[in-house]
Motif scaffolding. Structure first.
Motif, PDB file in Angstrom:
ATOM      1  N   PHE A 112       0.835  -1.203   0.000  1.00  0.00           N
ATOM      2  CA  PHE A 112       0.000   0.000   0.000  1.00  0.00           C
ATOM      3  C   PHE A 112       0.868   1.250   0.000  1.00  0.00           C
ATOM      4  O   PHE A 112       0.533   2.242  -0.657  1.00  0.00           O
ATOM      5  CB  PHE A 112      -0.934   0.006   1.213  1.00  0.00           C
ATOM      6  N   VAL A 113       1.977   1.222   0.738  1.00  0.00           N
ATOM      7  CA  VAL A 113       2.904   2.361   0.726  1.00  0.00           C
ATOM      8  C   VAL A 113       3.420   2.595  -0.685  1.00  0.00           C
ATOM      9  O   VAL A 113       3.498   3.737  -1.163  1.00  0.00           O
ATOM     10  CB  VAL A 113       4.073   2.126   1.708  1.00  0.00           C
ATOM     11  N   GLN A 114       3.774   1.517  -1.386  1.00  0.00           N
ATOM     12  CA  GLN A 114       4.229   1.644  -2.769  1.00  0.00           C
ATOM     13  C   GLN A 114       3.126   2.213  -3.642  1.00  0.00           C
ATOM     14  O   GLN A 114       3.384   3.040  -4.532  1.00  0.00           O
ATOM     15  CB  GLN A 114       4.673   0.281  -3.301  1.00  0.00           C
ATOM     16  N   TYR A 115       1.893   1.801  -3.383  1.00  0.00           N
ATOM     17  CA  TYR A 115       0.736   2.339  -4.114  1.00  0.00           C
ATOM     18  C   TYR A 115       0.625   3.849  -3.919  1.00  0.00           C
ATOM     19  O   TYR A 115       0.390   4.596  -4.876  1.00  0.00           O
ATOM     20  CB  TYR A 115      -0.535   1.638  -3.628  1.00  0.00           C
ATOM     21  N   LEU A 116       0.810   4.308  -2.686  1.00  0.00           N
ATOM     22  CA  LEU A 116       0.731   5.743  -2.406  1.00  0.00           C
ATOM     23  C   LEU A 116       1.855   6.503  -3.102  1.00  0.00           C
ATOM     24  O   LEU A 116       1.627   7.592  -3.649  1.00  0.00           O
ATOM     25  CB  LEU A 116       0.790   5.990  -0.896  1.00  0.00           C
ATOM     26  N   HIS A 117       3.058   5.933  -3.090  1.00  0.00           N
ATOM     27  CA  HIS A 117       4.191   6.582  -3.779  1.00  0.00           C
ATOM     28  C   HIS A 117       3.916   6.666  -5.284  1.00  0.00           C
ATOM     29  O   HIS A 117       4.173   7.700  -5.922  1.00  0.00           O
ATOM     30  CB  HIS A 117       5.482   5.811  -3.528  1.00  0.00           C
ATOM     31  N   ASN A 118       3.400   5.590  -5.849  1.00  0.00           N
ATOM     32  CA  ASN A 118       3.086   5.588  -7.284  1.00  0.00           C
ATOM     33  C   ASN A 118       2.004   6.608  -7.614  1.00  0.00           C
ATOM     34  O   ASN A 118       2.062   7.283  -8.654  1.00  0.00           O
ATOM     35  CB  ASN A 118       2.621   4.202  -7.724  1.00  0.00           C
ATOM     36  N   LYS A 119       1.051   6.739  -6.714  1.00  0.00           N
ATOM     37  CA  LYS A 119      -0.032   7.701  -6.931  1.00  0.00           C
ATOM     38  C   LYS A 119       0.504   9.125  -6.895  1.00  0.00           C
ATOM     39  O   LYS A 119       0.112   9.967  -7.720  1.00  0.00           O
ATOM     40  CB  LYS A 119      -1.113   7.506  -5.861  1.00  0.00           C
ATOM     41  N   GLU A 120       1.408   9.405  -5.956  1.00  0.00           N
ATOM     42  CA  GLU A 120       1.998  10.743  -5.871  1.00  0.00           C
ATOM     43  C   GLU A 120       2.806  11.051  -7.132  1.00  0.00           C
ATOM     44  O   GLU A 120       2.758  12.163  -7.654  1.00  0.00           O
ATOM     45  CB  GLU A 120       2.882  10.846  -4.632  1.00  0.00           C
ATOM     46  N   ASN A 166       0.433  11.831  -9.949  1.00  0.00           N
ATOM     47  CA  ASN A 166      -0.136  13.176  -9.810  1.00  0.00           C
ATOM     48  C   ASN A 166       0.872  14.245 -10.211  1.00  0.00           C
ATOM     49  O   ASN A 166       0.519  15.246 -10.844  1.00  0.00           O
ATOM     50  CB  ASN A 166      -0.594  13.402  -8.365  1.00  0.00           C
ATOM     51  N   MET A 167       2.131  14.028  -9.859  1.00  0.00           N
ATOM     52  CA  MET A 167       3.175  14.991 -10.214  1.00  0.00           C
ATOM     53  C   MET A 167       3.360  15.060 -11.729  1.00  0.00           C
ATOM     54  O   MET A 167       3.473  16.148 -12.309  1.00  0.00           O
ATOM     55  CB  MET A 167       4.492  14.609  -9.539  1.00  0.00           C
ATOM     56  N   LEU A 168       3.362  13.896 -12.372  1.00  0.00           N
ATOM     57  CA  LEU A 168       3.495  13.869 -13.836  1.00  0.00           C
ATOM     58  C   LEU A 168       2.301  14.528 -14.502  1.00  0.00           C
ATOM     59  O   LEU A 168       2.446  15.227 -15.509  1.00  0.00           O
ATOM     60  CB  LEU A 168       3.628  12.420 -14.313  1.00  0.00           C
ATOM     61  N   GLN A 200       2.404  17.748 -17.017  1.00  0.00           N
ATOM     62  CA  GLN A 200       1.774  17.743 -18.331  1.00  0.00           C
ATOM     63  C   GLN A 200       0.766  18.872 -18.481  1.00  0.00           C
ATOM     64  O   GLN A 200       0.476  19.327 -19.577  1.00  0.00           O
ATOM     65  CB  GLN A 200       1.090  16.400 -18.580  1.00  0.00           C
ATOM     66  N   SER A 201       0.233  19.339 -17.332  1.00  0.00           N
ATOM     67  CA  SER A 201      -0.732  20.441 -17.344  1.00  0.00           C
ATOM     68  C   SER A 201      -0.046  21.794 -17.234  1.00  0.00           C
ATOM     69  O   SER A 201      -0.699  22.816 -17.009  1.00  0.00           O
ATOM     70  CB  SER A 201      -1.738  20.275 -16.193  1.00  0.00           C
ATOM     71  N   ASN A 202       1.298  21.787 -17.316  1.00  0.00           N
ATOM     72  CA  ASN A 202       2.096  23.018 -17.258  1.00  0.00           C
ATOM     73  C   ASN A 202       1.967  23.747 -15.931  1.00  0.00           C
ATOM     74  O   ASN A 202       2.030  24.963 -15.867  1.00  0.00           O
ATOM     75  CB  ASN A 202       1.710  23.966 -18.399  1.00  0.00           C
ATOM     76  N   ILE A 203       1.762  22.953 -14.856  1.00  0.00           N
ATOM     77  CA  ILE A 203       1.752  23.549 -13.525  1.00  0.00           C
ATOM     78  C   ILE A 203       3.201  23.611 -13.048  1.00  0.00           C
ATOM     79  O   ILE A 203       3.903  22.599 -13.000  1.00  0.00           O
ATOM     80  CB  ILE A 203       0.904  22.720 -12.545  1.00  0.00           C
ATOM     81  N   THR A 204       3.670  24.785 -12.726  1.00  0.00           N
ATOM     82  CA  THR A 204       5.106  25.007 -12.495  1.00  0.00           C
ATOM     83  C   THR A 204       5.553  24.884 -11.050  1.00  0.00           C
ATOM     84  O   THR A 204       6.744  24.944 -10.770  1.00  0.00           O
ATOM     85  CB  THR A 204       5.493  26.412 -12.992  1.00  0.00           C
ATOM     86  N   ASP A 205       4.642  24.717 -10.100  1.00  0.00           N
ATOM     87  CA  ASP A 205       5.041  24.714  -8.695  1.00  0.00           C
ATOM     88  C   ASP A 205       5.232  23.304  -8.135  1.00  0.00           C
ATOM     89  O   ASP A 205       5.073  23.072  -6.952  1.00  0.00           O
ATOM     90  CB  ASP A 205       4.024  25.461  -7.839  1.00  0.00           C
TER      91      ASP A 205
END
Length: 300
Positions: free
Chosen positions: A80-88, A91-93, A97-102
């Motif tokens: 589950f921890v690995q699942y959370l890391h993969n989810k984060e 979300n970052m990717l 891709q949405s050109n969010i710079t922060d």
């Protein structure tokens, strides 16, 4: 709206059917088997919710209570921890891709990860260096299946492997999941709680399919002297002999039919799984050791 009417309309039949294919069942799983797996999954989710409610003052689940139930199984907690890391990471990717710079700044740690670290006295829940044997076996099985597929079937297989209880529109599917679990609206589920429950549901379907294949292989190869080798239980059981290769006509066979000796997972095989789970002494699904009180709850 009548809660019973709502409950009868909510179903994850299609998703579970695809998940079972992705986990190693036939290209077209037996409809009755899928319905039985769906029934077992929802019953187990409701039991998990009832167990988690013992740790709250009001009928409000935040998510931590659900994770607390998994504290006795470090391997599943790590998964589950690995699942959370993969989810984060996902979300970052997505933000990039949405050109969010922060996205380069320090972000607050996931609430669920914080809780896991808090109850992780020895650091074993967050130690991801150890090989996840179950995940490895599933990947091995998927690899062996994929090698037997033509391009079209391989694309279908990849699609099936990407399906989960929250793989579509997250908000819509989470609401569907809530209605499935709690049609009477008796519990307040925070987003994190629904996220955990969607993960538990996915793992429940995965383990039922794993065990059904174990039951089949146990019956078929009980006298096989090679069965102790790693991965022997997790072969692509539906693809044998000529079905591993392109046949003489130049096209692969209809994998929805499997082959005459290997039909889709049957209702009786699922019933045998449940018999062994509730009576571990009748089989070897618990792989030895002391059986935890929640051994019949696949996700825990």
């Amino acid at each position: 709206m009548d809660p019973k009417s709502t409950q009868s309309k909510v179903s994850f039949y299609n998703e579970i059917s695809l998940m079972m294919f992705g986990f190693g069942d036939s290209h077209k799983p037996n409809p009755e088997t899928v319905r039985l797996v769906e029934s077992i999954t929802i019953k187990q989710l409701k039991l998990i919710v009832q167990e988690a409610l013992k740790y709250v003052q009001k009928n409000v689940l935040e998510g931590e209570e659900l994770l607390f139930l998994m504290r006795h199984n470090k391997h599943k907690m790590r998964r589950f921890v690995q699942y959370l890391h993969n989810k984060e990471t996902k979300n970052m990717l997505s933000q990039l891709q949405s050109n969010i710079t922060d996205v380069d700044g320090d972000k607050p740690k996931c609430k669920l990860l914080k809780f896991i670290e808090m109850i992780d006295e020895t650091g074993e829940f967050t130690d991801l260096n150890e090989v996840d044997e179950i995940k490895f076996q599933r990947q091995l099985r998927a690899d062996r299946i994929s090698q037997a597929l033509d391009e079209q079937k391989y694309l279908e297989f990849c699609k099936a492997r990407s399906v989960s209880f929250s793989s579509k529109s997250t908000v819509r599917n989470m609401e569907k999941l809530r209605l499935w679990i709690d049609p009477n609206n008796e519990v307040v589920f925070k987003p994190e709680a629904l996220d955990v429950l969607s993960y538990y549901a996915y793992q429940t379907v995965a383990e039922i399919t794993d065990y059904a294949i174990l039951v089949r292989m146990d019956g078929k190869f009980s006298m096989d002297p090679m069965q102790h080798l790693t991965g022997s239980y997790y072969n692509a059981t539906m693809f044998n002999g000529d079905f591993r290769f392109i046949n003489s006509t130049g096209s692969n066979p209809d994998y929805s039919r499997v082959y005459s000796g290997q039909p889709p997972i049957s209702v009786n095989e699922i019933k045998e799984v449940m018999r062994r789970v509730y009576m571990p002494q009748a089989g070897k699904l618990n792989f030895g050791g002391k059986v935890p009180e929640t051994h019949f709850l696949f996700a825990l």
